[in-house]
Design a protein around this motif. Structure first.
Motif, mmCIF file in Angstrom:
data_model
loop_
_atom_site.group_PDB
_atom_site.id
_atom_site.type_symbol
_atom_site.label_atom_id
_atom_site.label_comp_id
_atom_site.label_asym_id
_atom_site.label_seq_id
_atom_site.Cartn_x
_atom_site.Cartn_y
_atom_site.Cartn_z
ATOM 1 N N PHE A 87 0.659 -10.976 -0.027
ATOM 2 C CA PHE A 87 0.156 -10.301 -1.217
ATOM 3 C C PHE A 87 0.725 -10.894 -2.507
ATOM 4 C CE2 PHE A 87 0.277 -6.570 -4.135
ATOM 5 C CZ PHE A 87 -1.082 -6.531 -4.340
ATOM 6 N N ILE A 112 -14.560 -0.878 -3.704
ATOM 7 C CA ILE A 112 -13.549 -1.156 -4.726
ATOM 8 C C ILE A 112 -13.326 -2.654 -4.864
ATOM 9 C CG2 ILE A 112 -11.138 -0.838 -5.373
ATOM 10 C CD1 ILE A 112 -12.981 1.582 -5.622
ATOM 11 N N ILE A 142 -5.140 -6.524 0.508
ATOM 12 C CA ILE A 142 -4.386 -5.266 0.501
ATOM 13 C C ILE A 142 -5.330 -4.067 0.598
ATOM 14 C CG2 ILE A 142 -3.199 -3.747 -1.135
ATOM 15 C CD1 ILE A 142 -1.291 -5.321 0.418
ATOM 16 N N LEU A 143 -6.429 -4.137 -0.134
ATOM 17 C CA LEU A 143 -7.387 -3.037 -0.074
ATOM 18 C C LEU A 143 -7.860 -2.838 1.364
ATOM 19 C CD1 LEU A 143 -9.514 -3.772 -3.266
ATOM 20 C CD2 LEU A 143 -7.857 -1.931 -2.943
ATOM 21 N N LEU A 150 -2.380 0.818 -5.876
ATOM 22 C CA LEU A 150 -3.578 -0.011 -5.938
ATOM 23 C C LEU A 150 -4.734 0.627 -5.210
ATOM 24 C CD1 LEU A 150 -2.844 -3.761 -5.435
ATOM 25 C CD2 LEU A 150 -3.750 -2.580 -7.394
ATOM 26 N N THR A 151 -4.434 1.254 -4.078
ATOM 27 C CA THR A 151 -5.526 1.748 -3.264
ATOM 28 C C THR A 151 -5.890 3.184 -3.614
ATOM 29 O OG1 THR A 151 -3.789 2.065 -1.653
ATOM 30 C CG2 THR A 151 -5.278 0.251 -1.306
ATOM 31 N N PHE A 179 3.628 0.520 -5.008
ATOM 32 C CA PHE A 179 2.694 -0.441 -5.574
ATOM 33 C C PHE A 179 1.382 -0.426 -4.799
ATOM 34 C CE2 PHE A 179 0.793 -4.439 -6.508
ATOM 35 C CZ PHE A 179 1.223 -4.764 -7.775
ATOM 36 N N ILE A 180 1.506 -0.535 -3.487
ATOM 37 C CA ILE A 180 0.298 -0.614 -2.675
ATOM 38 C C ILE A 180 -0.424 0.724 -2.663
ATOM 39 C CG2 ILE A 180 -0.495 -0.903 -0.309
ATOM 40 C CD1 ILE A 180 1.668 -3.140 -0.141
ATOM 41 N N THR A 192 -5.152 -1.390 3.819
ATOM 42 C CA THR A 192 -5.039 0.061 3.708
ATOM 43 C C THR A 192 -6.249 0.727 4.344
ATOM 44 O OG1 THR A 192 -4.243 -0.536 1.537
ATOM 45 C CG2 THR A 192 -4.251 1.789 2.086
ATOM 46 N N TYR A 229 -5.511 -9.516 -3.335
ATOM 47 C CA TYR A 229 -5.848 -8.153 -3.764
ATOM 48 C C TYR A 229 -6.791 -7.504 -2.747
ATOM 49 C CZ TYR A 229 -7.010 -4.573 -7.316
ATOM 50 O OH TYR A 229 -7.193 -3.411 -8.016
#
Lengths: 282, 416, 311
Positions: C125, C231, C189-190, A276-277, A272-273, C193, C186
């Motif tokens: 999340f 993003i 999480i971006l 998304l990225t 999932f992650i 990463t 959201y």
């Protein structure tokens, strides 16, 4: 690493951080915890004004039992699955092909088509609403799951193409060239060389699209009505009118409706992650 | 004379058709109903099951949708993949669908002799000399109040506006609110406007306003709002009513934080469910404001219609005959079912305190006229803009000038 | 007979040869056709249809009547609902962007390696996975004037009850706050990463140079997080302009129409009880589309720049 790793800090800071984590989490999820609490309370707690105290009794089975056996909720849930799963399959099938075409081949208009998919993906739904509704009505698909599925597949193809194309770009191009030198037909390259390498991308997309479609509300309201075809996001309003002002049942219903994507997320978290990225960030 | 003859001939023909079709009905009958509250839902499910059983070759498919949501869904439902039978409302509220050709002309049903018993509601179902549906229930509006609290405070049912205000002051002094109301879905505010306006200016004025013949900025309209404002300024209504639906406003009266509820009789079932027995709950007619005008009462009629795109017209018509028949009317409107008034003159009115009072009031004490309700007497678009204004007025009475100007703009655009 | 057979056999052979010769050029198109077809029918063509419809008066059933720019004229000069909706959209656009710094903040907070941190990250999340309909319901109960947890908490601090969704001046902000909840998750999480990809050597070098705290964040970390920020910016803007579910669930546009936004108003006009105003609705949608087009163009431009660089 940033900020400074906590293990390089004083003992006090470490303990403080460890203590702060659960507190912050509770604060962050407060509205959700409230609903979870509501959903196991008995009716009497609400009439007695005991909203935030401990439940006077735990009515988990009564409340959730009502959701499952005395309402249309199960039908809506089944509809949601019957809409979501075909959409996931369809969108992935279409976009692995478009992604392959756009990612592997150089031809005139490649970028143009690619940008068309991206731009369409960002368009506000409302500009599509009237014509899509009209088209669905004319195809005799209004208020059917099929009508909803077809649209979802088409629309998600935009996002999925962006994702797939960028993923395929990262694959070692030499593999494809090697296959070509051996005279392998192009479609066989797609099927036997590229597709197996795309498994992580397929998995990531599947989870993502599953959540997106499961949570769709707007199109469900525009293209369907009633428990025959409506998914659970739209059905929950009718559930709520049946149990208006019965917060314990409404809460239980909401939690049930939210559960599948949540489970999906916890089971497939890595994908999932990554999805998304990876899709958007090259 | 001619018409009667024609009607009876047609009636005989229809009767003949009926006896054969009663056996021949087959296929599916698709019904979409908005009877989503618990008691009406049970009634509708019972009706569908019974009709299904009566006709072995016929499958009845019933879809119950949220009553508030249905108001925005109906047009969609009727124009795309229409069902056979739908629920809706009488009078002006059905005009847009009649004009759009979405409802089927059912004048032939009304020509059948059995329908003579529904004559009192024929007007509300008639547009352009044709009938577009059948009623299945109607109900009075009025003030439902906590009898026990009135007794405790030594109050009696008010007959005039002054008494109403005096009662309210006494209630406020006891630390309660006078009225509960939930205006989230707007229409409840329309009930208050109907009553205060018709009591202030009379039925004819009210209907003229609904027809767009009077300006919203007219001093008589302002007088209505001035009267209303007396209550608002006293703090008579519960706080935050714009956040609640009518059901969510119920706990206030159930728990005695507010003493009265201006509502339709359908609320009685919910209040009884909430624990109010008949010794705690009573009803009075909205009091006189201007002694020179007669009582006009809100008594909305709820209806069934056949979609013009219906697939199984025969079964649909038979279902309409079925729901309006005296026996079914008596049963579904009973105190343990809808708790409302039957439309068929041959049905019996349930032996229930509130239904009886309502029947009595509408038969003998509504000389001014019967209103269908704000959102049914006013054209739908005017009603929607209007009720938004009424809700705003109830929260910010100081905005009145702005609100009335806005409504007047809307009136000029909508009725042209 | 025989010659015919022979020549047809030749033709097939030639065709196969022709396909074989052009395989590289043809294959992408064969692979693209189904996707393009679907996308064109359901997405691209409807955009143009909507623009066309916006110049008409149409109830969705009868014939369309050409009214020229009348819909737009009424929209831009004489429609209070449109004004309210437009300015609410502007509020959404700006306030929704708060999700970006908030997401960054939480990401930095969680970017440690301690026991159980993975679970914490996924629980943080969590709100993003839940449908907006449920988020809307949850928050509208959270805000309830008497029963809601918010007022219970405010009472602890001795502050008076507020009815956020019942107050026309607050309701929109209340809904935006509800929307920020999943959106922040959201963005978080971006950034999480993104932080994984931060070059530790650069950080170490900067640390030796005495950079820390804000300076480190601003001059060393943020530049490396640029793709994530980009993003986050794009998805947040789109999310803001798409806001519909929350409004529909939480206030249905009320109180007195104060929480309408263009997307909601368009839906209301087009599928309203009193008549399908497809033309007028389409005009609203077109305005919304042009607002969005601005950002789409920006996004495409930066993608195009990257593509150029990549080659």
């Amino acid at each position: 690493m940033f900020p400074k790793p906590i293990e390089n800090r004083s003992r006090g800071a470490q303990i403080g951080y460890q203590a702060l984590l659960p507190l912050a989490l509770i604060f962050w999820l407060l509205p959700l915890i409230a609903v979870a609490l509501f959903s196991i309370k008995p009716d009497a707690d609400f009439t007695n004004g005991n909203y935030w105290g401990l439940p006077s009794s735990f009515e988990m089975f009564t409340n959730y039992g009502k959701v499952f056996f005395e309402s249309d909720m199960p039908r809506y849930m089944i509809n949601s699955f019957l809409i979501t799963v075909p959409t996931v399959l369809g969108a992935i099938a279409l976009s692995s092909m478009t992604g392959f075409a756009l990612g592997v081949y150089k031809f005139n208009g490649n970028l143009l088509i690619f940008f068309m998919f991206i731009a369409g993906n960002f368009v506000p739904f409302q500009i599509l609403m009237v014509p899509v509704r009209d088209l669905t009505v004319n195809l005799n698909l209004y208020d059917t799951k099929t009508g909803l599925i077809l649209f979802h597949i088409a629309f998600q193809t935009g996002f999925c193409t962006l994702f797939m194309r960028n993923f395929i770009r990262q694959l070692p191009y030499e593999l494809i060239e090697a296959a070509r030198v051996e005279g392998v037909a192009e479609w066989r390259i797609f099927w036997f060389v590229v597709l197996p390498l795309m498994k992580p991308a397929l998995a990531a997309l599947a989870v993502l699209i599953f959540t997106f479609i499961w949570n769709d509300y707007f199109w469900a309201v525009v293209l369907t009505q009633g428990p025959d075809a409506q998914p659970v996001t739209a059905g929950i309003t009718s559930f709520n009118s049946q149990f208006r002002a019965a917060y314990h049942l409404m809460s239980a219903g909401s939690i049930v409706a939210a559960l599948p994507p949540v489970l999906m997320f916890f089971l497939m978290q890595k994908h999932f992650i990554a999805g998304l990225t990876l899709g958007a960030v090259k | 004379m001619n018409r009667t003859l024609k009607a009876s001939v047609l009636g005989v023909a229809a009767l003949g058709l009926m006896s054969t079709s009663a056996l021949a009905l087959e296929g599916t009958l698709r019904i979409i109903s908005d009877m989503s509250n618990p008691a009406p839902r049970a009634v509708m499910e019972g009706l569908a099951a019974e009709f299904d059983e009566m006709h072995p070759d016929l499958t009845v498919e019933l879809e119950i949708v949220d009553r508030e949501a249905w108001k925005t869904q109906i047009r969609n439902a009727l124009s795309a993949n229409p069902p056979d039978v739908v629920n809706w409302y009488a009078a002006n509220r059905m005009l847009p669908y009649v004009n759009a050709g979405l409802f089927m002309d059912v004048s032939d049903l009304w020509d059948e002799p059995e329908f003579a018993a529904l004559a009192s509601t024929e007007g509300a179902m008639t547009i352009d000399g044709k009938q577009w549906g059948v009623p299945y229930t109607y109900y009075q509006w009025g003030v439902y109040y906590r009898e026990d609290i009135f007794n405790e405070l030594g109050l009696s049912e008010p007959a005039t506006w002054e008494e109403e205000l005096a009662n309210c002051q006494a209630i406020l002094d006891s630390g309660r609110k006078c009225y509960t109301i939930g205006t989230k879905f707007l229409w409840t505010a329309g009930g208050w406007f109907d009553y205060i306006n018709s009591r202030t200016n009379g039925y004819d004025f009210h209907i003229a306003l609904a027809r767009g013949e009077v300006e919203w900025t007219d001093p008589r309209v302002r007088q209505t709002f001035e009267n209303w404002r007396q209550l608002i300024d006293m703090g008579a209504f519960i706080d935050d009513h714009q956040t609640y639906s009518w059901q969510e406003a119920l706990p206030f009266i159930l728990e005695g934080e507010a003493t009265a509820y201006l509502m339709g009789n359908f609320a009685v079932a919910a209040m009884r469910d909430g624990g109010l027995d008949d010794s705690m709950l009573d009803f009075y007619q909205f009091p006189v404001i201007n002694p020179n005008v007669d009582f006009a009462e809100d008594a909305p009629t709820d209806t069934f219609h056949i979609a013009s795109g219906a697939q199984n017209v025969e079964a649909a018509k038979e279902f309409l005959r079925f729901v309006t028949s005296p026996d079914v009317q008596t049963r579904i409107n009973g105190g343990d079912a809808l708790g409302q008034l039957p439309v068929n003159a041959n049905s019996s009115v349930a032996d229930d305190e509130f239904i009886q009072q309502g029947f009595e009031m509408l038969s003998n004490n509504a000389g001014g006229g019967i209103m269908q309700f704000f959102d049914r007497d006013f054209p739908a678009e005017m009603a929607s803009v209007g009720m938004e204004g009424l809700q705003e007025f109830m929260v910010f009475p100081d905005n009145l000038d702005d609100i009335l100007e806005r409504l007047e703009d809307a009136r000029q655009r909508i009725y042209e | 007979m025989a010659t015919v057979t022979a020549s047809s056999g030749d033709a097939t052979g030639a065709r196969r040869g022709w396909y074989k010769r052009n395989e590289i050029a043809l294959t992408p198109w064969l692979f693209l056709i189904p996707g393009i077809l679907f996308f064109a029918v359901y997405v691209i063509i409807p955009i143009f249809q909507s623009v066309w419809i916006s110049f008409h008066e149409w109830d969705g059933l009868g014939t369309m009547e050409w009214v020229g720019t009348a819909n737009y004229e009424r929209l831009l000069t004489d429609d209070r609902k449109f004004d309210v909706s437009f300015w609410n959209n502007v509020r959404w656009l700006f306030l929704y962007l708060l999700a970006i710094p908030a997401g960054l903040f939480i990401a930095l907070f969680l970017n440690q390696t301690v026991f159980g941190i993975r679970l914490y990250k996924s629980l943080f999340f969590f709100p993003f996975v839940i449908s907006q309909v449920v988020v809307g319901l949850v928050f509208s109960w959270f805000y309830l004037p008497r029963e809601g947890l918010l007022n219970a908490l405010l009472a602890v601090f001795g502050m008076g009850p507020v009815n956020i969704l019942g107050d026309p001046n607050l309701a929109t902000y209340g809904i935006i706050a509800a929307g920020l909840w999943p959106q922040t998750a959201y963005c978080m999480i971006l950034y999480l990463t993104g932080l994984n990809a931060v070059d530790p050597e650069q950080v170490e070098a900067a640390r030796l140079d005495g950079a820390k705290g804000w300076k480190m964040l601003w001059y060393v970390i943020l530049p490396q997080l640029k793709p994530a920020t980009f993003i986050a910016f794009v998805v947040t803007i789109i999310g803001a302009l798409r806001s519909f579910d929350l409004i529909s669930v939480m206030t249905n546009g009320g109180p007195f129409g104060s929480t309408r936004v263009l997307s909601f108003y368009m839906f209301e006009e087009s599928l309203s009880e009193f008549g399908f105003r497809m033309g007028y609705g389409a005009a609203i949608a077109v305005v919304l589309f042009f607002l969005m087009l601005f950002f789409i163009a920006y996004f495409l431009y930066s993608m195009w720049r990257d593509e150029k660089g990549a080659r």
